[in-house]
Design a protein around this motif. Structure first.
Motif, PDB file in Angstrom:
ATOM      1  N   ASN A 178       0.857  -1.176   0.000  1.00 27.75           N
ATOM      2  CA  ASN A 178       0.000   0.000   0.000  1.00 27.75           C
ATOM      3  C   ASN A 178       0.897   1.230   0.000  1.00 27.75           C
ATOM      4  OD1 ASN A 178      -3.114  -0.542   0.348  1.00 27.75           O
ATOM      5  ND2 ASN A 178      -2.090  -2.151   1.520  1.00 27.75           N
ATOM      6  N   ASN A 179       0.411   2.341   0.524  1.00 24.86           N
ATOM      7  CA  ASN A 179       1.208   3.576   0.554  1.00 24.86           C
ATOM      8  C   ASN A 179       1.419   4.084   1.980  1.00 24.86           C
ATOM      9  OD1 ASN A 179       1.373   3.699  -2.306  1.00 24.86           O
ATOM     10  ND2 ASN A 179      -0.670   4.600  -2.397  1.00 24.86           N
ATOM     11  N   LEU A 180       1.559   3.171   2.927  1.00 26.72           N
ATOM     12  CA  LEU A 180       1.748   3.556   4.319  1.00 26.72           C
ATOM     13  C   LEU A 180       3.139   4.148   4.543  1.00 26.72           C
ATOM     14  CD1 LEU A 180       0.227   0.461   6.166  1.00 26.72           C
ATOM     15  CD2 LEU A 180      -0.871   2.655   5.742  1.00 26.72           C
ATOM     16  N   LYS A 181       3.198   5.151   5.407  1.00 29.94           N
ATOM     17  CA  LYS A 181       4.481   5.731   5.797  1.00 29.94           C
ATOM     18  C   LYS A 181       4.750   5.552   7.286  1.00 29.94           C
ATOM     19  CE  LYS A 181       4.699   9.116   2.057  1.00 29.94           C
ATOM     20  NZ  LYS A 181       4.875  10.544   1.689  1.00 29.94           N
ATOM     21  N   SER A 182       3.699   5.196   8.010  1.00 26.38           N
ATOM     22  CA  SER A 182       3.846   4.994   9.453  1.00 26.38           C
ATOM     23  C   SER A 182       2.749   4.064   9.960  1.00 26.38           C
ATOM     24  CB  SER A 182       3.769   6.336  10.194  1.00 26.38           C
ATOM     25  OG  SER A 182       2.489   6.923  10.000  1.00 26.38           O
ATOM     26  N   VAL A 183       2.890   3.669  11.219  1.00 25.57           N
ATOM     27  CA  VAL A 183       1.925   2.770  11.868  1.00 25.57           C
ATOM     28  C   VAL A 183       1.520   3.411  13.188  1.00 25.57           C
ATOM     29  CG1 VAL A 183       1.608   0.500  12.913  1.00 25.57           C
ATOM     30  CG2 VAL A 183       2.930   0.723  10.807  1.00 25.57           C
ATOM     31  N   PRO A 184       0.223   3.474  13.515  1.00 26.91           N
ATOM     32  CA  PRO A 184      -0.206   4.119  14.766  1.00 26.91           C
ATOM     33  C   PRO A 184       0.159   3.294  15.996  1.00 26.91           C
ATOM     34  CG  PRO A 184      -2.083   3.081  13.694  1.00 26.91           C
ATOM     35  CD  PRO A 184      -0.927   2.976  12.736  1.00 26.91           C
ATOM     36  N   PRO A 185       0.521   3.934  17.111  1.00 24.86           N
ATOM     37  CA  PRO A 185       0.849   3.212  18.347  1.00 24.86           C
ATOM     38  C   PRO A 185      -0.305   2.340  18.828  1.00 24.86           C
ATOM     39  CG  PRO A 185       1.469   5.530  18.504  1.00 24.86           C
ATOM     40  CD  PRO A 185       0.663   5.388  17.252  1.00 24.86           C
ATOM     41  N   GLU A 186      -1.547   2.749  18.486  1.00 26.30           N
ATOM     42  CA  GLU A 186      -2.727   2.019  18.935  1.00 26.30           C
ATOM     43  C   GLU A 186      -2.757   0.579  18.429  1.00 26.30           C
ATOM     44  OE1 GLU A 186      -3.519   6.280  19.403  1.00 26.30           O
ATOM     45  OE2 GLU A 186      -2.691   5.068  17.766  1.00 26.30           O
ATOM     46  N   LEU A 187      -1.995   0.280  17.377  1.00 27.61           N
ATOM     47  CA  LEU A 187      -1.959  -1.096  16.882  1.00 27.61           C
ATOM     48  C   LEU A 187      -1.455  -2.045  17.972  1.00 27.61           C
ATOM     49  CD1 LEU A 187      -2.304  -3.095  14.545  1.00 27.61           C
ATOM     50  CD2 LEU A 187       0.026  -2.538  13.811  1.00 27.61           C
ATOM     51  N   GLY A 188      -0.682  -1.502  18.915  1.00 29.29           N
ATOM     52  CA  GLY A 188      -0.168  -2.302  20.025  1.00 29.29           C
ATOM     53  C   GLY A 188      -1.255  -2.809  20.954  1.00 29.29           C
ATOM     54  N   ASP A 189      -2.481  -2.275  20.808  1.00 25.75           N
ATOM     55  CA  ASP A 189      -3.599  -2.732  21.636  1.00 25.75           C
ATOM     56  C   ASP A 189      -4.250  -3.998  21.096  1.00 25.75           C
ATOM     57  OD1 ASP A 189      -3.243  -0.567  23.347  1.00 25.75           O
ATOM     58  OD2 ASP A 189      -4.608   0.717  22.197  1.00 25.75           O
TER      59      ASP A 189
END
Length: 359
Positions: A178-189
């Motif tokens: 895809n075109n992601l440049k970052s990942v949100p910290p909330e994914l850790g939940d």
């Protein structure tokens, strides 16, 4: 004593593999044509047809005309199935329908947004969306509390919403290519996540420390991005078994990489590594290590002579020719396609090693 499997020219093997696949498909096509024209195949088809008619209690007079078998499928349809077979078929259909009710599938470049009706189907357990022009994941995804699989590969998604952290039962997240440049910290939940695939986004440089909470993860694929080092959060994923960090900008590996004591496969090819730390020998379950040998000037002897059964594969990757093109997007798309192909190649290569008992 361990085994060292050295491949001297990655591009050469890739070419041979492509040729083998094409030849195999051509051979299968010719064999199919030969069988279709073969009288033996016709006899086999007729015999199978007769057996099917007998199973359904269809009398000979219905499928024999002037002594020859009439393989008209309408005969089978007219008489239907025996009660037992019919019951099995109905049960199978019902099971498939029941299963499909919980799966959402979408593909095709005509899609630029998710359909409005999707927000009403919060009972879904799987999303499979690929090859669309969709750029945004809706915030209402937080309502899908039963979601187990979120497969959104090969779209145009440019960010993950913070609401993704609400998916407590999510086990598989695939947002590759895809075109992601970052990942949100909330994914850790997403505490039950087992597989995380962020490969082929080309621009991700780091992962938030909060992903250290993902203690159930066994597979992480961050290949084809711009990582300069293995993220700290990955080193704290205590159940990690498969890690693919190939096609990044790694210059070295952390000295404490051996804290990944459950790791079995480590893919590091197409990076800028000049040496490998001896800590790799201290990883008891590591069975396959793949690197590109072009820049390596120091490899601990213990890695090649490991008694743990480690298979060390050094790929000599030929330099890729520079594409002269004014359109940056065209260059990026070409890189994506190449990375997709090489991932498929490596997958087939590793499977081949496994089949030959070398991995």
């Amino acid at each position: 004593m361990g085994h060292q499997v050295i491949i001297f020219d990655f591009s050469l093997i890739r070419g041979l593999w492509e040729t083998r696949v094409k030849k195999n498909k051509e051979r299968q096509r010719k064999e199919k044509e030969r069988l279709e024209k073969s009288s033996l195949e016709k006899i086999k088809q007729e015999w199978n047809f007769i057996l099917e008619c007998r199973k359904k209690g269809i009398p000979q007079s219905k499928y024999l005309k002037n002594g020859f078998v009439d393989t008209d499928k309408k005969i089978l349809d007219t008489y239907g199935k025996t009660p037992q077979l019919q019951k099995r078929h109905v049960l199978s259909d019902e099971a498939n329908k029941e299963r499909n009710k919980f799966i959402f599938q979408l593909s095709g470049e005509q899609w630029m947004d998710f359909p409005d009706s999707l927000k009403e189907q919060i009972y879904l357990k799987e999303w499979h969306v690929y090859n669309t022009l969709i750029q945004t994941i809706p915030a209402y995804i937080a309502l899908f509390q039963d979601l187990r699989v979120l497969d959104l590969s090969k779209n145009q998604i440019n960010h993950l919403p913070v609401e993704i952290g609400c998916l407590k039962n999510l086990k598989v997240l695939n947002v590759s290519f895809n075109n992601l440049k970052s990942v949100p910290p909330e994914l850790g939940d997403c505490e039950n996540l087992e597989k995380l695939d962020l490969s082929g986004n080309m621009e991700i440089t780091e992962l938030p420390f909060e992903l250290s909470n993902l203690k159930q993860v066994t597979v992480v694929d961050v290949s084809a991005n711009k990582f300069h080092s293995i993220p700290i959060c990955v080193l704290r994923m205590s159940n990690l078994q498969w890690l693919d960090v190939s096609s990044n900008n790694l210059k070295d590996l952390p000295e404490d990489i051996d804290r990944l004591d459950q790791l079995q496969t480590l893919l590091l090819q197409k990076n800028k590594l000049t040496y490998l730390p001896r800590a790799l020998v201290n990883m008891p379950k590591l069975s396959l290590l793949v690197v590109s040998g072009d820049d390596l000037v120091e490899i601990p002897t213990a890695i090649c002579e490991s008694t743990t059964g480690l298979k060390f594969v050094s790929l000599k990757d030929s330099p890729v020719e520079t594409i002269v093109c004014e359109d940056t997007e065209e260059i990026i798309e070409s890189e994506r396609e190449r990375e997709q192909f090489e991932k498929e190649f490596m997958k087939a290569y590793i499977e081949d090693l496994k089949e030959r008992g070398m991995c």
